[in-house]
Every structure is written in structure tokens, then in C-alpha cells.
Design an enzyme around this catalytic site. Structure first.
Site, mmCIF file in Angstrom:
data_model
loop_
_atom_site.group_PDB
_atom_site.id
_atom_site.type_symbol
_atom_site.label_atom_id
_atom_site.label_comp_id
_atom_site.label_asym_id
_atom_site.label_seq_id
_atom_site.Cartn_x
_atom_site.Cartn_y
_atom_site.Cartn_z
ATOM 1 N N CYS A 51 0.932 -1.067 0.004
ATOM 2 C CA CYS A 51 0.008 0.174 0.002
ATOM 3 C C CYS A 51 0.869 1.101 -0.128
ATOM 4 O O CYS A 51 0.381 2.418 -0.271
ATOM 5 C CB CYS A 51 -0.906 -0.009 1.156
ATOM 6 S SG CYS A 51 -1.716 -1.744 1.349
ATOM 7 N N HIS A 101 -3.561 7.776 5.431
ATOM 8 C CA HIS A 101 -3.449 6.718 4.891
ATOM 9 C C HIS A 101 -5.153 6.204 5.027
ATOM 10 O O HIS A 101 -5.603 5.652 4.124
ATOM 11 C CB HIS A 101 -2.582 5.666 5.701
ATOM 12 C CG HIS A 101 -2.379 4.351 4.812
ATOM 13 N ND1 HIS A 101 -2.201 4.251 3.519
ATOM 14 C CD2 HIS A 101 -2.642 3.126 5.319
ATOM 15 C CE1 HIS A 101 -2.327 3.189 3.152
ATOM 16 N NE2 HIS A 101 -2.498 2.288 4.201
ATOM 17 N N GLU A 115 -2.703 5.617 13.203
ATOM 18 C CA GLU A 115 -2.475 6.725 12.562
ATOM 19 C C GLU A 115 -2.524 8.217 13.074
ATOM 20 O O GLU A 115 -1.924 8.965 13.250
ATOM 21 C CB GLU A 115 -3.080 6.797 10.974
ATOM 22 C CG GLU A 115 -2.621 7.903 10.174
ATOM 23 C CD GLU A 115 -3.138 7.595 8.773
ATOM 24 O OE1 GLU A 115 -4.007 6.938 8.199
ATOM 25 O OE2 GLU A 115 -2.666 8.543 7.737
ATOM 26 N N LYS A 122 -10.036 7.669 0.512
ATOM 27 C CA LYS A 122 -10.289 6.259 0.307
ATOM 28 C C LYS A 122 -11.787 6.029 0.661
ATOM 29 O O LYS A 122 -12.281 5.066 -0.116
ATOM 30 C CB LYS A 122 -9.504 5.377 1.070
ATOM 31 C CG LYS A 122 -7.837 5.070 0.674
ATOM 32 C CD LYS A 122 -7.350 4.115 1.492
ATOM 33 C CE LYS A 122 -6.010 3.881 1.209
ATOM 34 N NZ LYS A 122 -4.916 4.949 1.719
ATOM 35 N N HIS A 169 -9.465 1.875 -1.678
ATOM 36 C CA HIS A 169 -7.951 1.572 -1.585
ATOM 37 C C HIS A 169 -7.181 1.002 -2.676
ATOM 38 O O HIS A 169 -7.597 -0.104 -3.107
ATOM 39 C CB HIS A 169 -7.762 0.594 -0.371
ATOM 40 C CG HIS A 169 -6.512 0.691 -0.047
ATOM 41 N ND1 HIS A 169 -5.192 1.061 -0.833
ATOM 42 C CD2 HIS A 169 -5.705 0.347 1.387
ATOM 43 C CE1 HIS A 169 -4.279 0.633 0.035
ATOM 44 N NE2 HIS A 169 -4.434 0.428 1.485
ATOM 45 N N PHE A 227 1.192 -2.923 4.550
ATOM 46 C CA PHE A 227 1.502 -4.216 5.266
ATOM 47 C C PHE A 227 2.799 -4.345 4.998
ATOM 48 O O PHE A 227 3.511 -4.128 4.086
ATOM 49 C CB PHE A 227 0.425 -5.179 4.408
ATOM 50 C CG PHE A 227 -0.814 -5.342 4.717
ATOM 51 C CD1 PHE A 227 -1.405 -4.627 6.095
ATOM 52 C CD2 PHE A 227 -1.673 -6.069 4.136
ATOM 53 C CE1 PHE A 227 -2.397 -4.774 6.394
ATOM 54 C CE2 PHE A 227 -2.867 -6.176 4.467
ATOM 55 C CZ PHE A 227 -3.586 -5.842 5.654
#
Lengths: 402, 86
Positions: free
Chosen positions: A162, A294, A305, A326, A331, A390
Site C-alpha cells: 500500500c 492513509h 495513524e 479512500k 484503496h 502491510f
């Protein structure tokens, strides 16, 4: 050290087939997520996504190109054409020799893989089309951009799940800042909305069945999107000399690795990347008015976050806006940072901050101004774009108004 | 369509030409078919006739399949069809 500016932007995603359509949708807080239309969708438990609708390869590419380009490559070329046309650059001679293309991508040609696995496993065929490998390799998009635009400098693909696009753009930024390349084409793309791609994500049990609601207390997971975002990063004096329109300045970046867990994010890793980007861009926390989060809409990401932002910014955290687009386009995995950079450009250039839509209930663990549901006008001097992948790989970009 | 016509149709499609513009004497180079186009044509031929063509793109000259002209390709395919019929 050279200054680096953005002189072209292009995209295709669930919100639009170009930048103006996408920014209009972001200003209006429109949702591009809906039922996905793919083979065997009835065998999926997750049936929504930010799918690019109404995309016809015919007319954009000739027959041989269509046979050779996976959907992620087609998206990339559409976005690259828009970006490079806006920049008004033609690559020849020394400029062509030094300029390159660095793109982010995670899955490569997933549609190609999916279709050919079906053919050999399900249909029992023993022969596949000869272009399977050149279509599915995840540097295919970068290579085809280099061929279409005669880019002969450093070119490759970055894969960090990502964060792929942010890592790619950070790399391109470094190349221009150091003087290695006068112009770099950068960004990223992804096309994972095929049966196998969605099925794989289902397995993790982090996907929402109904909507992406970042930072909202009732959030229940992420929603996949697809598409591409491509930018022209250009050395400031080079852009000025030719009278190019400058969209924003890329002021700095930082990368970090959590070195902790393959899927759970770490607050410390995120903090180090955010603080590092501020330092690299020589920005004070008070200079930053907007952060493109994010903001995946998962329980783990959003609270981690927010905690990281609160720690880095201290009292200033209450004065900045942080939104996750998003919620609108889904995403885009390896392409997500590229499409999200558009929200930073809109904030800096147009003074419009994109909202986090589907925001229903405040979450005490995400107690920041997430620009709920409605876009906001504001003068934004500097903005950050976060990506936390990830594998614990983080990349944060810092942009300034120009 | 006989074998010759079918092969010419496949090669013409790859070269983006009318079948009437593809003569047996043409070489693939004459027709503007590059190495990737050749591999794609062989795939289409294998699919159309349900045969296996012994062609190695890595060493075309060592393959037991003559691609020097359209006529030689047609001859090779006719032989393969006869051999692989049963």
C-alpha cells in the site's frame, strides 16, 4: 540540491477518467464505491469496490496494444498521457536520455493471472497466450510508459504494497532533487479487482461489505479500488525556463520500516516517517494545514495513524485537517498514494480540502479534524501524504504551495 | 477454408493486412511481423488446428519448423497436421 515541482498530473480511478473529473468528485464528496461487475462475483463475500466504470480500451489503444496491455498498464498509460500532455514535454536528446519513469504497483497484471489460471486450472487447457508474462510482470506499466514517451533514463517499478506509489514518488523526487534527472514520470497503478484479487483480500477478513468509513466509530474495514495516478516531477528551474504551469512543490519525504509485524501497523514507525518528512522538507508542524491520511477504514490503521499524528504534531494536531479520500475511491493498494496526491494538490493549489465521507460517529481514538463528509475551503501552505503498508513499510511525502 | 487460406488469414491478421496482400513468397520480415508477433501467430495456429508446433523462440534456426516464408510455414503446418492427426 534542486527544488522539485509537479508540472503534470493524470489519473483514472472510480471517481473519474481524468484529473478534473476526479477533483470535482472529491470537492463534492461523491462516492465512487459500489457493486463490482466481474466474473463469478456471486462467489465472493465482498461484492463492492471502487471499480473504474465505462472504460473502453478500444479507441485508446490499437488491437496489438490491447493484446499486450493488462488493465493496470492501460490505466497507467491513460494517466501518463494526461500528465505528460499537461506538462507539455516532449522527450528527445539529452532530456530523453536522463529522464525516466518510476512507478508503484503491488499486484502486477492480476487480471491476466486470473484469466490464465482459469484457463489452465478450470478449463483444463494446456496452452496459454504467449503474452502472459509480458502482460503480468509488474514493471510492464513502467516499461510501456518509457516506450510511448521515449524515456531512456532510470526506470523501474517499486513494490511495497500500500506504500508502493509513495515509495516510487519519493525515489523519483530524490532523483530530480539530486540532479540525476531533470524530469521523472512517477506515481503508480493497480488493478486487483478481479475474482482472485478480491478473494485473496477476503481471506484477511479486513474488508467491509458495505462502505469505507475512515475514522468513523462504526467503520468496519477497507474497500478495494483500482486505477492509476501519474505525475511529472520536474526540476524547478527547468520548469520555470520553459514557462510550465507548476501545480505544487514536492518539498521532502521520509521512509521508515516498523520492523515489527507483517500486518499490524506500528505507531512508532508511522511517527518516524511523518516527523522525518517534516524535517526533510524543513517544515515546522505549524506549517502543515492538511494531511492526506492513509485512512484505510480498518480499526487498526485509523487509530494508530491518528495517535501518530497527534504525537508528532502535539498541540498543532488540533489545528490541522486530516482526511481519507479512500472513503470515495477505495484503496488502490500499490496505486493509492498516487491518486491521493491529487487531494494534496487540490488543497495547495485550489484551496479545497477533500472530505472523509461516510463519517457517521466520532471515535475518541480518532479525535482529529477529519473534514467529515463535506469539503472545506482553506488556504493550505503545506501538506503531507501518508502511506503505511502491510509489512510495516512507511513512506510520507511533504508538499508545498507554490 | 483450407489450411493454406486459414494460415494466411492468421498471418494477415497479425500483420494487419488483407489476406490478399499476403503471398506465399512473403517473409515474415516483409510483412512486418516481429518476434513477439511470430510467437502470437504460432499460438493462433496451434489453437486453430489443435496441433503443437515445435518452435523455440530462443533458437528459431534450430527449431524443426521452417519459418523462412509463408509458403514454408504452410508446408510445415500441413505436415504437422498429418503427423498429429491420430
Amino acid at each position: 540540491m534542486h527544488r522539485v515541482v509537479i508540472t503534470g498530473a493524470g489519473t483514472i480511478n472510480a471517481l473519474g477518467h481524468n484529473v478534473p473529473e476526479t477533483l470535482e468528485a472529491m470537492r463534492e464528496g461523491r462516492c465512487g464505491i459500489g457493486p463490482i461487475d466481474i466474473p463469478d462475483v456471486d462467489r465472493l463475500s465482498i461484492q463492492i469496490g471502487g471499480q473504474v466504470k465505462g472504460f473502453e480500451a478500444e479507441g485508446l489503444f490499437n488491437r496489438q496494444q490491447i493484446a499486450l496491455y493488462d488493465r493496470f498498464t492501460q490505466f497507467t498509460l491513460v494517466a501518463a498521457r494526461e500528465a505528460i500532455a499537461q506538462a507539455g514535454l516532449e522527450f528527445s536528446g539529452d532530456l530523453a536520455a536522463k529522464s525516466g519513469v518510476v512507478l508503484g504497483n503491488s499486484g502486477g497484471g492480476m487480471t491476466t493471472l486470473d484469466e490464465n489460471y482459469r484457463s489452465v486450472y478450470e478449463a483444463g487447457k494446456n496452452r496459454v497466450h504467449p503474452f502472459v508474462v509480458p502482460k503480468l510482470m509488474n514493471n510492464a506499466a513502467a516499461s510501456h510508459v518509457s516506450m510511448e514517451f521515449n524515456l531512456k533514463g532510470p526506470s523501474f517499478t517499486v513494490a511495497s504494497a500500500c506504500a508502493s506509489s509513495n515509495h516510487a514518488m519519493a525515489q523519483a523526487f530524490q532523483m530530480v532533487r539530486s540532479g540525476m534527472a531533470p524530469v521523472m514520470i512517477t506515481g503508480g497503478s493497480e488493478s486487483m479487482l478481479c475474482f482472485g484479487g478480491v478473494k485473496a483480500w477476503e481471506g484477511l477478513r479486513v474488508m467491509s461489505k458495505d462502505a469505507c468509513r475512515p475514522f468513523s466509530a462504526n467503520r468496519n474495514g477497507m474497500v478495494q479500488g483500482e486505477g492509476a495516478g501519474v505525475f511529472v516531477f520536474e526540476e524547478y528551474d527547468h520548469a520555470r525556463r520553459r514557462g510550465a504551469e507548476i501545480l505544487a512543490e514536492v518539498a521532502g519525504f521520509a521512509m521508515s520500516s516498523d520492523a515489527a509485524d507483517i500486518v499490524m501497523p506500528s505507531k512508532q514507525g508511522a511517527e518516524r516517517a511523518i516527523a522525518g518528512a517534516l524535517k526533510d522538507a524543513r517544515l515546522n508542524p505549524t506549517d502543515v494545514c492538511y494531511i492526506n491520511a492513509h485512512g484505510t477504514g480498518t480499526a487498526a490503521n485509523d487509530k494508530t495513524e491518528c495517535a501518530a499524528v497527534a504525537d508528532v504534531f502535539g498541540a498543532q494536531a488540533d489545528h490541522l485537517m486530516i482526511s481519507s479520500t479512500k472513503s470515495m475511491h477505495g484503496h488502490l493498494i500499490g496505486g493509492t498514494g498516487a491518486v491521493e496526491l491529487l487531494a494534496c494538490i487540490m488543497a495547495l493549489r485550489d484551496g479545497v480540502v477533500a472530505p472523509t465521507i461516510n463519517y457517521d460517529e466520532p471515535d475518541p481514538e480518532c479525535a482529529l479534524d477529519v473534514v467529515p463528509n463535506v469539503a472545506r475551503e482553506a488556504k493550505v501552505e503545506a501538506a503531507l501524504s501518508n502511506a503505511f503498508a502491510f509489512g510495516g513499510l512507511n513512506a510520507v511525502l511533504a508538499l508545498k504551495r507554490i | 477454408m483450407d489450411i493454406k487460406e486459414q494460415v494466411i488469414a492468421i498471418i494477415a491478421e497479425q500483420a494487419v493486412l488483407e489476406p490478399s496482400d499476403v503471398s506465399p513468397d512473403s517473409t515474415l520480415e516483409d510483412l512486418g511481423i516481429d518476434s513477439l508477433g511470430l510467437v502470437e501467430s504460432i499460438f493462433a495456429i496451434e489453437e486453430a488446428f489443435d496441433i503443437s508446433v515445435p518452435f523455440n523462440a530462443n533458437a528459431p534456426e534450430e527449431s524443426d519448423f521452417d519459418i523462412s516464408s509463408v509458403a514454408s510455414i504452410i508446408r510445415g503446418i500441413e505436415t504437422l497436421i498429418a503427423e498429429q492427426k491420430d
